[in-house]
Design an enzyme around this catalytic site. Structure first.
Site, PDB file in Angstrom:
ATOM      1  CE  LYS A  80      39.389  20.728  39.953  1.00  0.00           C
ATOM      2  NZ  LYS A  80      39.313  21.985  40.754  1.00  0.00           N
TER       3      LYS A  80
ATOM      4  N   GLY B 270      42.336  26.104  37.060  1.00  0.00           N
ATOM      5  CA  GLY B 270      43.257  26.164  35.925  1.00  0.00           C
ATOM      6  C   GLY B 270      44.668  25.780  36.337  1.00  0.00           C
TER       7      GLY B 270
HETATM    8  P1  A3P Z   1      41.840  22.590  35.942  1.00  0.00           P
HETATM    9  O1  A3P Z   1      42.298  23.194  37.216  1.00  0.00           O
HETATM   10  O2  A3P Z   1      42.061  21.149  35.844  1.00  0.00           O
HETATM   11  O3  A3P Z   1      42.349  23.308  34.723  1.00  0.00           O
HETATM   12  P2  A3P Z   1      35.696  23.201  39.178  1.00  0.00           P
HETATM   13  O4  A3P Z   1      35.329  24.642  39.356  1.00  0.00           O
HETATM   14  O5  A3P Z   1      34.511  22.335  38.936  1.00  0.00           O
HETATM   15  O6  A3P Z   1      36.591  22.731  40.262  1.00  0.00           O
HETATM   16  O7  A3P Z   1      36.514  23.087  37.831  1.00  0.00           O
HETATM   17  C1  A3P Z   1      37.808  23.604  37.714  1.00  0.00           C
HETATM   18  C2  A3P Z   1      38.154  23.672  36.247  1.00  0.00           C
HETATM   19  O8  A3P Z   1      37.433  24.751  35.645  1.00  0.00           O
HETATM   20  C3  A3P Z   1      39.598  23.970  35.971  1.00  0.00           C
HETATM   21  O9  A3P Z   1      40.252  22.748  35.893  1.00  0.00           O
HETATM   22  C4  A3P Z   1      39.549  24.761  34.669  1.00  0.00           C
HETATM   23  O10 A3P Z   1      40.095  24.065  33.579  1.00  0.00           O
HETATM   24  C5  A3P Z   1      38.074  24.974  34.407  1.00  0.00           C
HETATM   25  N1  A3P Z   1      37.709  26.301  33.931  1.00  0.00           N
HETATM   26  C6  A3P Z   1      36.735  26.518  33.018  1.00  0.00           C
HETATM   27  N2  A3P Z   1      36.647  27.808  32.736  1.00  0.00           N
HETATM   28  C7  A3P Z   1      37.564  28.443  33.486  1.00  0.00           C
HETATM   29  C8  A3P Z   1      37.939  29.802  33.612  1.00  0.00           C
HETATM   30  N3  A3P Z   1      37.335  30.752  32.906  1.00  0.00           N
HETATM   31  N4  A3P Z   1      38.936  30.118  34.482  1.00  0.00           N
HETATM   32  C9  A3P Z   1      39.559  29.145  35.185  1.00  0.00           C
HETATM   33  N5  A3P Z   1      39.233  27.826  35.106  1.00  0.00           N
HETATM   34  C10 A3P Z   1      38.250  27.475  34.259  1.00  0.00           C
END
Ligand code: A3P
Length: 345
Positions: free
Chosen positions: A99, A309
């Site tokens: 995350k 997101g």
């Molecule tokens: P949230 O869903 O809490 O907002 P991971 O890929 O490690 O699971 O992390 C997910 C997180 O990546 C998301 O957390 C989001 O905030 C973040 N993130 C960073 N850049 C992003 C992007 N360009 N588009 C969507 N999510 C992004």
């Protein structure tokens, strides 16, 4: 008669016009991708003895085309051999944190012509069953690439799994390790939100975040809760440091990757000794998604899946304060060890 002729003429003009616009769009797209795929400078110690001239523009131009076709199964073994395609072990791994923005980081790095991503999380080092299948199994899971490109994989569970540092060390003691972190309380809530969504999908009920994060008997932070433990970054990093020197790690600020991705990506390019190729052109803000999305060229762009997101549930502010206070000393230590201060509360 005159009316018929006029209609015929209009139709012809329309066809010619569409052809002209189509060709123009195609040319602009080609020029756009050619510009991005200028011959890249050798990456220190990575390109071996082969000279730059041996890796002309054309080779990397094929990256999206040929590799994509191969993944779809439309390319023959002969073509793979002819184009010198290989499945390489990763030279860099995004080891976590869950995350933290691991998917965004991988996808954004894949914008670089010298980077090829392993699309799936492979879970080789954290899963005993997979690990027992051996390193060749792992290599075969890697995408095809040109020898001068680098393969990157991400499996966020690596960061918190006990056995992983030693196993990765045995594969390649000089591998580059990327850790993307977010403010620990926000990350824990994001972690909770993902689990909550999974429960809801199965029509199951789940506890509130507050109930999991705070021990009801002591009213203190519940360190048995996995989402809390994962956010104590320094504890996990210390285990890794028994095997790798700190210079082999690069810390990515996951909060900044959301709001201002380019400077974070430029730091990673530098860390990986890659020539700077990712530009503002490759990243555009999508107001509907509320996130940056990726632009490969004038035709091809994409945003991350909807599961990235998510909207977080509202959390009692006193619980947030308690968690932030709890994480504070661990964060200080993390800044001290990594040399990167992240201004978390
Ligand atoms: P949230 O869903 O809490 O907002 P991971 O890929 O490690 O699971 O992390 C997910 C997180 O990546 C998301 O957390 C989001 O905030 C973040 N993130 C960073 N850049 C992003 C992007 N360009 N588009 C969507 N999510 C992004």
């Amino acid at each position: 008669m005159l009316f018929k002729q006029q209609a015929w003429l209009r139709q012809k003009l329309l066809v010619l016009g569409s052809l002209a616009v189509g060709s123009l769009l195609y040319l602009v797209a080609r020029v756009g991708s050619l510009d991005r795929l200028q011959p890249i400078c050798p990456i220190e110690g990575r390109f071996g003895a082969r000279s730059q001239a041996e890796f002309p523009l054309r080779a990397l131009q094929f990256k999206r085309g040929l590799l994509h076709e191969f993944r779809k199964g439309n390319t023959s073994k002969e073509q793979v051999r002819l184009h010198d395609l290989v499945q390489q072990l990763p030279k860099a791994i995004i080891i976590g944190v869950r995350k933290g923005g691991t998917r965004a980081l991988l996808e954004m790095l894949n914008l670089h012509p010298a980077v090829v991503k392993a699309s799936q999380e492979i879970h080789f080092f954290d899963n005993d069953e997979n690990y027992a299948k051996g390193i060749e199994w792992y290599r075969k899971k890697m995408p095809f690439s040109y020898p001068q490109q680098i393969t990157i994989e991400k499996s966020p569970a690596y960061f918190i799994t006990e056995e992983v540092p030693e196993r990765i060390y045995k594969m390649n003691s000089s591998i580059k390790l990327l850790i993307i972190v977010r403010e620990p309380t926000t990350r824990a809530i994001s972690d909770y939100t993902q689990v909550l969504e999974g429960k809801e999908r199965k029509n199951k009920t789940y506890y509130k975040f507050e109930k999991l994060a705070i021990d009801p008997n002591t009213c203190e932070v519940n360190t048995k809760y996995k989402a809390v433990r994962t956010s104590i970054y320094t504890k996990h990093l210390e285990r890794w440091l028994k095997y790798f020197p700190i210079e082999q790690f690069h810390i990515v600020d996951g909060d900044r990757l959301i709001t201002e991705p380019l400077p974070e990506l430029q730091l990673v390019e530098k860390f990986l000794n890659l020539p700077p190729r990712i530009s503002q052109y490759n990243l555009y803000f999508n107001a509907t998604r509320g996130f940056y999305c990726l632009r490969f060229n004038i035709i091809f762009n994409k945003c991350l899946a909807g599961s990235k997101g998510r909207i977080h549930p509202e959390v009692d502010p006193s619980v947030i304060t308690k968690l932030r206070k709890f994480f504070h000393p661990f964060n200080q230590k993390f800044y001290q060890i990594t040399g990167r201060t992240l201004n978390w509360p």
